[in-house]
Design a protein around this motif. Structure first.
Motif: not given
Length: 317
Positions: A139, A17, A298
């Motif tokens: 994303n 991340t 993520q």
């Protein structure tokens, strides 16, 4: 820490991340032992096993599962079959099995397909996008906060997704519409070649991109030709941009106010992005080549923190 693994066409990218990353070619990954793969991953992230809180893994088409699923609950690596569109090398298989056997916490990301489309019309197509595309879409959301958006991932192939109110409506797969550098849909001549036995359908798909009509057969050589303003290279990238813009425009019929993003090695090029923007008369943001792996990291983070769904795709526990 949270890790995303993007099983791409040319290589396997690992990212966290914080956007730290490294890549293995599919051949390198195939030839490493499973222990070497885990050790390489931890060394590159300067982490120990206890630092890893969740990994998001992708594999092939991801059409054997419909939800984000703990890896220990997944059968057949989350695919119906390895047969189909694309070239099998073995690197992705080895990476998947290394993660599965490592005991590290991991989830498997599904592809976007007939059993998890958000819009019923897309069910006419069995498959829309491989699992790493969900990472790209997430994303895009993480980078922008937009709840309505369209993402076109353009490289060896072109795949476009549409998200409305944070729900994945569907995706236009590489074998349906726009060509990429190498892959594309089967046209009339390709169908004739398959029916006559001159080529398999998979080989026809894998050679149906714009490179079939130009002397440059790799993206690297095509880029070198572009720097010299070679007319074939200019035609190739313009063709890719035009058809990718058409895919985006088709999603605009469902999501007219959507933000637009591009991703991938070709989608990140200013030449392609700007051409698409001029055709669509709308600003486009390029996410870059790491968007899939970072987006998957993520997803791993937010699944670990208890999210019940990601862009409308259910999370199994």
């Amino acid at each position: 820490m949270y890790i995303g693994i993007d099983h791409g066409t040319t290589g396997i990218r690992f990212a966290d991340t914080e956007e730290r990353w490294f890549e293995l070619t599919r051949q390198q990954a195939r030839d490493m032992s499973k222990g070497q793969i885990i050790d390489t991953m931890l060394e590159n992230f300067r982490a120990s096993r206890r630092d890893v809180e969740m990994i998001a893994v992708t594999y092939s088409m991801g059409d054997g599962i419909s939800s984000i699923t703990p890896i220990e609950k997944v059968k057949n690596r989350g695919v119906i079959s390895r047969e189909g569109a694309g070239v099998h090398v073995g690197g992705g298989t080895n990476v998947y099995d290394a993660i599965a056997e490592s005991g590290l916490p991991a989830v498997v990301i599904p592809g976007i397909h007939r059993h998890n489309y958000g819009h019923p019309c897309f069910k006419v197509y069995s498959h829309g996008a491989s699992p790493e595309k969900l990472g790209i879409a997430y994303n895009a959301y993480m980078a922008s906060g937009d709840e309505d958006f369209i993402v076109s991932d353009i490289s060896s192939n072109t795949v476009t997704m549409g998200v409305e109110k944070l729900r994945m409506l569907g995706a236009i797969d590489a074998c349906i519409f726009a060509p990429g550098v190498h892959h594309g849909p089967l046209d009339l001549q390709a169908i004739r070649d398959v029916d006559s036995g001159h080529i398999t359908a998979n080989d026809a798909f894998s050679t149906a991109g714009v490179s079939k009509l130009i002397p440059y057969k790799s993206l690297g050589s095509l880029m070198e030709a572009l720097e010299k303003n070679d007319k074939d290279a200019l035609w190739a990238f313009d063709t890719i941009a035009v058809f990718a813009a058409m895919e985006v425009a088709s999603f605009q019929t469902l999501i007219p106010g959507a933000a637009i993003f591009t991703a991938g090695s070709v989608g990140s090029m200013g030449l392609v992005k700007d051409r698409m923007s001029s055709l669509l008369k709308k600003d486009i943001k390029a996410l870059g080549m790491l968007s899939a792996a970072v987006g998957l990291a993520q997803i791993a983070r937010d699944v670990h923190h208890g999210k019940k769904e990601i862009l409308g795709i259910k999370v199994e526990r």
